[in-house]
Motif scaffolding. Structure first.
Motif, PDB file in Angstrom:
ATOM      1  N   ALA A   4       0.807  -1.225   0.000  1.00 42.50           N
ATOM      2  CA  ALA A   4       0.000   0.000   0.000  1.00 42.50           C
ATOM      3  C   ALA A   4       0.837   1.270   0.000  1.00 42.50           C
ATOM      4  O   ALA A   4       0.286   2.352   0.061  1.00 42.50           O
ATOM      5  N   ALA A   5       2.169   1.175  -0.079  1.00 42.36           N
ATOM      6  CA  ALA A   5       2.994   2.380  -0.070  1.00 42.36           C
ATOM      7  C   ALA A   5       3.289   2.806  -1.501  1.00 42.36           C
ATOM      8  O   ALA A   5       4.336   2.488  -2.061  1.00 42.36           O
ATOM      9  N   PHE A   6       2.336   3.496  -2.113  1.00 42.96           N
ATOM     10  CA  PHE A   6       2.555   4.009  -3.457  1.00 42.96           C
ATOM     11  C   PHE A   6       1.707   5.255  -3.657  1.00 42.96           C
ATOM     12  O   PHE A   6       0.781   5.544  -2.897  1.00 42.96           O
ATOM     13  N   THR A   7       2.042   5.998  -4.710  1.00 42.43           N
ATOM     14  CA  THR A   7       1.349   7.249  -5.021  1.00 42.43           C
ATOM     15  C   THR A   7       0.533   7.091  -6.293  1.00 42.43           C
ATOM     16  O   THR A   7       1.060   6.647  -7.322  1.00 42.43           O
ATOM     17  N   LEU A   8      -0.739   7.437  -6.206  1.00 42.07           N
ATOM     18  CA  LEU A   8      -1.647   7.383  -7.345  1.00 42.07           C
ATOM     19  C   LEU A   8      -2.135   8.794  -7.643  1.00 42.07           C
ATOM     20  O   LEU A   8      -2.611   9.492  -6.747  1.00 42.07           O
ATOM     21  N   VAL A   9      -2.019   9.209  -8.885  1.00 41.81           N
ATOM     22  CA  VAL A   9      -2.465  10.534  -9.306  1.00 41.81           C
ATOM     23  C   VAL A   9      -3.750  10.396 -10.112  1.00 41.81           C
ATOM     24  O   VAL A   9      -3.818   9.588 -11.045  1.00 41.81           O
ATOM     25  N   MET A  10      -4.759  11.167  -9.754  1.00 40.79           N
ATOM     26  CA  MET A  10      -5.996  11.232 -10.515  1.00 40.79           C
ATOM     27  C   MET A  10      -5.887  12.428 -11.464  1.00 40.79           C
ATOM     28  O   MET A  10      -5.836  13.579 -11.034  1.00 40.79           O
ATOM     29  N   VAL A  11      -5.815  12.122 -12.751  1.00 42.05           N
ATOM     30  CA  VAL A  11      -5.478  13.118 -13.762  1.00 42.05           C
ATOM     31  C   VAL A  11      -6.744  13.831 -14.247  1.00 42.05           C
ATOM     32  O   VAL A  11      -7.676  13.191 -14.732  1.00 42.05           O
ATOM     33  N   PRO A  12      -6.783  15.161 -14.126  1.00 38.79           N
ATOM     34  CA  PRO A  12      -7.934  15.898 -14.641  1.00 38.79           C
ATOM     35  C   PRO A  12      -7.910  15.931 -16.177  1.00 38.79           C
ATOM     36  O   PRO A  12      -6.865  15.692 -16.782  1.00 38.79           O
ATOM     37  N   PRO A  13      -9.107  16.205 -16.780  1.00 37.94           N
ATOM     38  CA  PRO A  13     -10.393  16.513 -16.144  1.00 37.94           C
ATOM     39  C   PRO A  13     -11.073  15.248 -15.632  1.00 37.94           C
ATOM     40  O   PRO A  13     -10.963  14.186 -16.242  1.00 37.94           O
ATOM     41  N   ARG A  39      -4.937  22.228 -10.637  1.00 37.98           N
ATOM     42  CA  ARG A  39      -4.391  23.149 -11.630  1.00 37.98           C
ATOM     43  C   ARG A  39      -3.536  22.387 -12.645  1.00 37.98           C
ATOM     44  O   ARG A  39      -2.791  21.477 -12.266  1.00 37.98           O
ATOM     45  N   PRO A  40      -3.654  22.736 -13.931  1.00 43.65           N
ATOM     46  CA  PRO A  40      -2.870  22.026 -14.961  1.00 43.65           C
ATOM     47  C   PRO A  40      -1.372  22.014 -14.665  1.00 43.65           C
ATOM     48  O   PRO A  40      -0.696  21.010 -14.925  1.00 43.65           O
ATOM     49  N   GLU A  41      -0.846  23.117 -14.109  1.00 45.01           N
ATOM     50  CA  GLU A  41       0.585  23.170 -13.865  1.00 45.01           C
ATOM     51  C   GLU A  41       1.031  22.215 -12.752  1.00 45.01           C
ATOM     52  O   GLU A  41       2.221  21.904 -12.617  1.00 45.01           O
TER      53      GLU A  41
END
Length: 325
Positions: A4-13, A39-41
């Motif tokens: 469970a030690a990981f990073t997940l990014v939820m990408v917009p939109p 924010r996109p940046e």
């Protein structure tokens, strides 16, 4: 890496239905870090340290994701361009949302089949015109108990559609590149190179296949011309599998009894397209998957795969990126 030690990014939109997903994921998997940049940046910064991501990664974003090992697609069949060449070449493992809408899509498919079999498009137009014109001729309906159906794509949706057709007494056969054991209700499933010899056999052809390099333009003028005279075509898979100009010509020429489409080559279908007003066509606006619990089902797929990823276990719904499914 510990479990469970990981990073997940939820990408917009991202849709609003996903707003509470980061909290729900971290509650279920202590130790996971879920980042939802607004924010996109901030997206590139987040992706630079991401092990996993949810959403769509354009080539310029994928270039920022040097550590990425898993990408969860937000749909069963993402739109054209999702599987771009850079993603196909990248070592990241991609999973999709297949089998989250099976019951809804199969029910919608049967509604379309029944509508064509019983001439409902014609009677709806008669109703709008206040015209009483019953058709009692022998060929007024397709008797499903005597009909033969070819389901092109015998995965989850195709398998359930075939089971429902068989419940009406229809003889069902399938075409699929991966499924070899006939699902419940199917007489047999054959590989894609049997499609051309099976099209003249079927009274009803149902397409459930995804849009892939091999299925784009699958039903073109030649294949439509090879269908059984008086047959019906139903497409609930992806629009680019059917060439609409060729379909209009086949309907105009009297080759087909009718066509029912939930997906189109171009969406939304242009207002001046002849299929909108064609007497042999039934159009629904890409709503076969509509129904309750869709967002929750997608979350459950993401959560299950997140657990598997954390534990180093095989993921579900893994995609062959070169084939887009």
């Amino acid at each position: 890496m510990s479990a469970a030690a990981f990073t997940l990014v939820m990408v917009p939109p991202l849709p609003d239905e996903t707003l509470d997903w980061p909290d729900r994921l971290t509650d279920a998997l202590p130790g996971i870090e879920v980042v939802r940049p607004e924010r996109p940046e901030d997206v590139r910064t987040a992706l630079a340290r991401a092990d996993a991501a949810y959403g769509t990664l354009a080539p310029e974003l994928l270039g920022s994701a040097g550590r990425l090992r898993w990408l969860q697609a937000p749909q069963a069949g993402p739109p054209p361009g999702f599987y771009h060449p850079a993603l196909v070449r990248h070592p990241v493992e991609v999973t999709n949302m297949r089998d989250t809408y099976t019951d809804h899509v199969a029910a919608h498919t049967m509604a379309l089949v029944l509508a064509l079999a019983r001439q409902l498009p014609r009677y709806v137009r008669d109703q709008a015109a206040a015209t009483w014109a019953p058709d009692w001729s022998d060929n007024a309906v397709i008797p499903l108990g005597e009909a033969r159906a070819l389901v092109v794509g015998a995965g989850a949706v195709g398998a359930e559609t075939g089971r429902l057709l068989a419940a009406f007494g229809t003889r069902v056969e399938g075409i699929d590149p991966r499924v070899t054991t006939p699902p419940s209700g199917f007489d047999r499933v054959q590989p894609p190179d049997h499609l051309d010899r099976m099209l003249p056999w079927a009274d009803i052809v149902v397409l459930t296949v995804p849009h892939t390099p091999r299925t784009e333009g699958l039903m073109d003028a030649d294949r439509l011309a090879s269908m059984k005279p008086g047959a019906c075509l139903v497409n609930v898979g992806r629009g680019p599998t059917v060439r609409l100009d060729d379909l209009v010509a086949a309907l105009d020429g009297g080759r087909l009894r009718g066509a029912a489409l939930d997906v189109m080559e171009d969406e939304p279908l242009p207002p001046d397209h002849p299929l909108w007003r064609h007497p042999k066509a039934l159009i629904t606006p890409h709503v076969a998957g509509a129904g309750p619990h869709a967002a929750e089902r997608r979350f459950e797929v993401l959560l299950d795969n997140a657990r598997r990823f954390a534990a180093g276990q095989p993921l579900t719904n893994v995609v062959d990126k070169s084939q887009w499914f």
